[in-house]
Design a protein around this motif. Sequence first.
Motif, PDB file in Angstrom:
ATOM      1  N   VAL A 297       0.876  -1.175   0.000  1.00  0.00           N
ATOM      2  CA  VAL A 297       0.000   0.000   0.000  1.00  0.00           C
ATOM      3  C   VAL A 297       0.912   1.224   0.000  1.00  0.00           C
ATOM      4  O   VAL A 297       1.574   1.501   1.003  1.00  0.00           O
ATOM      5  N   LEU A 298       0.973   1.913  -1.102  1.00  0.00           N
ATOM      6  CA  LEU A 298       1.907   3.045  -1.191  1.00  0.00           C
ATOM      7  C   LEU A 298       1.569   4.127  -0.172  1.00  0.00           C
ATOM      8  O   LEU A 298       0.400   4.381   0.120  1.00  0.00           O
ATOM      9  N   GLY A 299       2.614   4.707   0.374  1.00  0.00           N
ATOM     10  CA  GLY A 299       2.420   5.748   1.382  1.00  0.00           C
ATOM     11  C   GLY A 299       2.330   5.195   2.782  1.00  0.00           C
ATOM     12  O   GLY A 299       2.171   5.948   3.740  1.00  0.00           O
ATOM     13  N   THR A 300       2.410   3.850   2.932  1.00  0.00           N
ATOM     14  CA  THR A 300       2.377   3.210   4.247  1.00  0.00           C
ATOM     15  C   THR A 300       3.446   2.102   4.262  1.00  0.00           C
ATOM     16  O   THR A 300       4.058   1.825   3.238  1.00  0.00           O
ATOM     17  N   ASP A 301       3.570   1.453   5.427  1.00  0.00           N
ATOM     18  CA  ASP A 301       4.482   0.297   5.490  1.00  0.00           C
ATOM     19  C   ASP A 301       3.705  -1.005   5.315  1.00  0.00           C
ATOM     20  O   ASP A 301       4.254  -2.083   5.478  1.00  0.00           O
ATOM     21  N   GLU A 302       2.420  -0.888   5.017  1.00  0.00           N
ATOM     22  CA  GLU A 302       1.533  -2.055   5.004  1.00  0.00           C
ATOM     23  C   GLU A 302       1.593  -2.844   3.706  1.00  0.00           C
ATOM     24  O   GLU A 302       1.826  -2.273   2.642  1.00  0.00           O
ATOM     25  N   THR A 303       1.273  -4.146   3.824  1.00  0.00           N
ATOM     26  CA  THR A 303       0.834  -4.884   2.630  1.00  0.00           C
ATOM     27  C   THR A 303      -0.566  -5.394   2.951  1.00  0.00           C
ATOM     28  O   THR A 303      -0.924  -5.546   4.128  1.00  0.00           O
ATOM     29  N   ARG A 304      -1.371  -5.634   1.920  1.00  0.00           N
ATOM     30  CA  ARG A 304      -2.738  -6.116   2.118  1.00  0.00           C
ATOM     31  C   ARG A 304      -2.979  -7.254   1.152  1.00  0.00           C
ATOM     32  O   ARG A 304      -2.358  -7.302   0.087  1.00  0.00           O
ATOM     33  N   PRO A 305      -3.947  -8.136   1.476  1.00  0.00           N
ATOM     34  CA  PRO A 305      -4.283  -9.167   0.503  1.00  0.00           C
ATOM     35  C   PRO A 305      -4.896  -8.527  -0.749  1.00  0.00           C
ATOM     36  O   PRO A 305      -5.672  -7.587  -0.638  1.00  0.00           O
ATOM     37  N   THR A 306      -4.506  -9.019  -1.898  1.00  0.00           N
ATOM     38  CA  THR A 306      -5.112  -8.543  -3.153  1.00  0.00           C
ATOM     39  C   THR A 306      -6.551  -9.053  -3.214  1.00  0.00           C
ATOM     40  O   THR A 306      -6.836 -10.172  -2.774  1.00  0.00           O
ATOM     41  N   LEU A 307      -7.447  -8.245  -3.763  1.00  0.00           N
ATOM     42  CA  LEU A 307      -8.852  -8.638  -3.873  1.00  0.00           C
ATOM     43  C   LEU A 307      -9.174  -9.010  -5.323  1.00  0.00           C
ATOM     44  O   LEU A 307      -8.691  -8.348  -6.255  1.00  0.00           O
ATOM     45  N   LEU A 308      -9.996 -10.051  -5.502  1.00  0.00           N
ATOM     46  CA  LEU A 308     -10.432 -10.419  -6.853  1.00  0.00           C
ATOM     47  C   LEU A 308     -11.115  -9.207  -7.493  1.00  0.00           C
ATOM     48  O   LEU A 308     -11.936  -8.551  -6.853  1.00  0.00           O
ATOM     49  N   PHE A 309     -10.785  -8.937  -8.743  1.00  0.00           N
ATOM     50  CA  PHE A 309     -11.263  -7.735  -9.447  1.00  0.00           C
ATOM     51  C   PHE A 309     -10.994  -6.469  -8.613  1.00  0.00           C
ATOM     52  O   PHE A 309     -11.752  -5.516  -8.646  1.00  0.00           O
ATOM     53  N   ASN A 310      -9.933  -6.502  -7.829  1.00  0.00           N
ATOM     54  CA  ASN A 310      -9.546  -5.377  -6.970  1.00  0.00           C
ATOM     55  C   ASN A 310     -10.703  -4.947  -6.072  1.00  0.00           C
ATOM     56  O   ASN A 310     -10.829  -3.771  -5.726  1.00  0.00           O
ATOM     57  N   GLY A 311     -11.576  -5.916  -5.739  1.00  0.00           N
ATOM     58  CA  GLY A 311     -12.702  -5.614  -4.848  1.00  0.00           C
ATOM     59  C   GLY A 311     -13.967  -5.152  -5.571  1.00  0.00           C
ATOM     60  O   GLY A 311     -14.957  -4.834  -4.922  1.00  0.00           O
ATOM     61  N   TYR A 312     -13.942  -5.136  -6.905  1.00  0.00           N
ATOM     62  CA  TYR A 312     -15.095  -4.626  -7.662  1.00  0.00           C
ATOM     63  C   TYR A 312     -15.879  -5.749  -8.363  1.00  0.00           C
ATOM     64  O   TYR A 312     -16.542  -5.507  -9.383  1.00  0.00           O
ATOM     65  N   GLY A 313     -15.803  -6.969  -7.813  1.00  0.00           N
ATOM     66  CA  GLY A 313     -16.458  -8.119  -8.444  1.00  0.00           C
ATOM     67  C   GLY A 313     -17.961  -7.941  -8.618  1.00  0.00           C
ATOM     68  O   GLY A 313     -18.529  -8.352  -9.632  1.00  0.00           O
ATOM     69  N   GLU A 314     -18.570  -7.303  -7.627  1.00  0.00           N
ATOM     70  CA  GLU A 314     -20.029  -7.126  -7.703  1.00  0.00           C
ATOM     71  C   GLU A 314     -20.431  -6.378  -8.987  1.00  0.00           C
ATOM     72  O   GLU A 314     -21.409  -6.691  -9.634  1.00  0.00           O
ATOM     73  N   GLN A 315     -19.630  -5.393  -9.346  1.00  0.00           N
ATOM     74  CA  GLN A 315     -19.962  -4.600 -10.538  1.00  0.00           C
ATOM     75  C   GLN A 315     -19.518  -5.262 -11.839  1.00  0.00           C
ATOM     76  O   GLN A 315     -20.128  -5.026 -12.871  1.00  0.00           O
ATOM     77  N   VAL A 316     -18.435  -6.066 -11.806  1.00  0.00           N
ATOM     78  CA  VAL A 316     -17.855  -6.471 -13.098  1.00  0.00           C
ATOM     79  C   VAL A 316     -17.791  -7.968 -13.374  1.00  0.00           C
ATOM     80  O   VAL A 316     -17.580  -8.356 -14.529  1.00  0.00           O
ATOM     81  N   ALA A 317     -17.975  -8.823 -12.353  1.00  0.00           N
ATOM     82  CA  ALA A 317     -17.762 -10.261 -12.602  1.00  0.00           C
ATOM     83  C   ALA A 317     -18.640 -10.750 -13.756  1.00  0.00           C
ATOM     84  O   ALA A 317     -18.197 -11.560 -14.586  1.00  0.00           O
ATOM     85  N   GLY A 318     -19.854 -10.232 -13.855  1.00  0.00           N
ATOM     86  CA  GLY A 318     -20.797 -10.675 -14.896  1.00  0.00           C
ATOM     87  C   GLY A 318     -20.321 -10.384 -16.313  1.00  0.00           C
ATOM     88  O   GLY A 318     -20.790 -11.007 -17.272  1.00  0.00           O
ATOM     89  N   LEU A 319     -19.357  -9.477 -16.462  1.00  0.00           N
ATOM     90  CA  LEU A 319     -18.888  -9.122 -17.806  1.00  0.00           C
ATOM     91  C   LEU A 319     -18.162 -10.283 -18.474  1.00  0.00           C
ATOM     92  O   LEU A 319     -17.966 -10.284 -19.685  1.00  0.00           O
ATOM     93  N   TYR A 320     -17.714 -11.252 -17.651  1.00  0.00           N
ATOM     94  CA  TYR A 320     -16.816 -12.287 -18.186  1.00  0.00           C
ATOM     95  C   TYR A 320     -17.488 -13.644 -18.333  1.00  0.00           C
ATOM     96  O   TYR A 320     -16.825 -14.631 -18.644  1.00  0.00           O
ATOM     97  N   LYS A 321     -18.823 -13.679 -18.148  1.00  0.00           N
ATOM     98  CA  LYS A 321     -19.565 -14.928 -18.373  1.00  0.00           C
ATOM     99  C   LYS A 321     -19.425 -15.289 -19.846  1.00  0.00           C
ATOM    100  O   LYS A 321     -19.632 -14.450 -20.728  1.00  0.00           O
ATOM    101  N   GLY A 322     -19.049 -16.541 -20.102  1.00  0.00           N
ATOM    102  CA  GLY A 322     -18.904 -16.979 -21.489  1.00  0.00           C
ATOM    103  C   GLY A 322     -17.499 -16.749 -22.034  1.00  0.00           C
ATOM    104  O   GLY A 322     -17.172 -17.191 -23.127  1.00  0.00           O
ATOM    105  N   LEU A 323     -16.645 -16.047 -21.270  1.00  0.00           N
ATOM    106  CA  LEU A 323     -15.270 -15.791 -21.743  1.00  0.00           C
ATOM    107  C   LEU A 323     -14.259 -16.617 -20.941  1.00  0.00           C
ATOM    108  O   LEU A 323     -13.054 -16.355 -20.999  1.00  0.00           O
TER     109      LEU A 323
END
Length: 330
Positions: A297-323
């Motif tokens: 996490v830039l600007g801090t000493d932290e690291t964080r777990p990466t999130l699927l779709f950077n945490g935006y799955g609710e909005q975008v996961a459906g875009l990839y059905k069939g792909l």
Amino acid sequence: MLIKRTPSWAIRESEATPEAVALGRRRFVGAAAAGVAAALGASKAEAGWLFGSDEPAAPPEKDPTAGLYPVKRNEAYALDRPVTPESVNLGYNNFYEFGTTKYIASAAQKLPLRPWTLRVGGLVETPREVGIDDLLKALPLEERLYRHRCVEAWGMALPWSGVPLKSFVEWAKPLGSAKYVKLTAFLKPEVASGQRSPLFEWPYVEGLSIAEATNELAFLATGAYGKPLSKQMGAPIRLVAPWKYGFKSVKSIVSVDFVEEMPRTLWAAAGPSEYGFWANVNPRVDHPRWSQARERVLGTDETRPTLLFNGYGEQVAGLYKGLEGQKLYM
Ligand code: MTE
């Protein structure tokens, strides 16, 4: 971000120094650059492109859109972490047109921002050219807080100002036969020394499918932190696709084309085994040379777990059905 055929003396960003100590490294790098450049017979400008430069910045130009900011925040887009300080963002950038390090801010000041014309073409009802100031008057601006995740396993969070790409697509009126949006950055090798390098196919090109481009999250940023975009962040207009690795978010766009074929992008052309078209963030699909499980996490000493779709799955996961058969995550 780097590719395999990057020369061995280039700095691997997967091993990048945390920005807290970057200033010290910058001084060291400056001295090293001078030595290596001399050994290679490279000019000062070429050494600056490879290693970053401490050249003083040119005074900023007057921005006729400055009075439009700050714009009203759309509260629908909230963060799970604090906003990254602006000073961190202004001093740590990927902009290969101006250098291969993160310290390109002063070199990027050479990019002239006016006049700036956006060409809209390809499969559209009427191809057109629009000056950036007229475009900003035609489309409503809003502010959104988004996470940003670079493929190099670092992340930031910032307040972008701009227009939803969906509104721009509606304004551009593509034909039904258009399947992708191709976004192309400026080409000015006379000011952007990186564009004189044969390592990449210039100009920088990126793209989205029409379904992605008209998803609510896709955004054209013209400002950040309540001001017009700084040059190092991609002024006067850049893409922001927060569920994808940052290299998709092309800076300093001059043309938008609606096309039938998947566009050939700069990074997919430079390193096809490492960078693909879809490039959605996924903690379980590693880059061939490093893990994507966590992010600094830039600007801090932290690291964080990466999130699927950077945490935006609710909005975008459906875009990839069939792909599912495609390389969606690199
Ligand atoms: N756009 C252009 N034109 N040139 C670039 O080199 N780098 C990309 C993207 N857009 C890049 C670009 C990469 S790799 C990242 S991570 C983001 O810009 C970085 O944006 P930032 O400097 O605002 O954090």
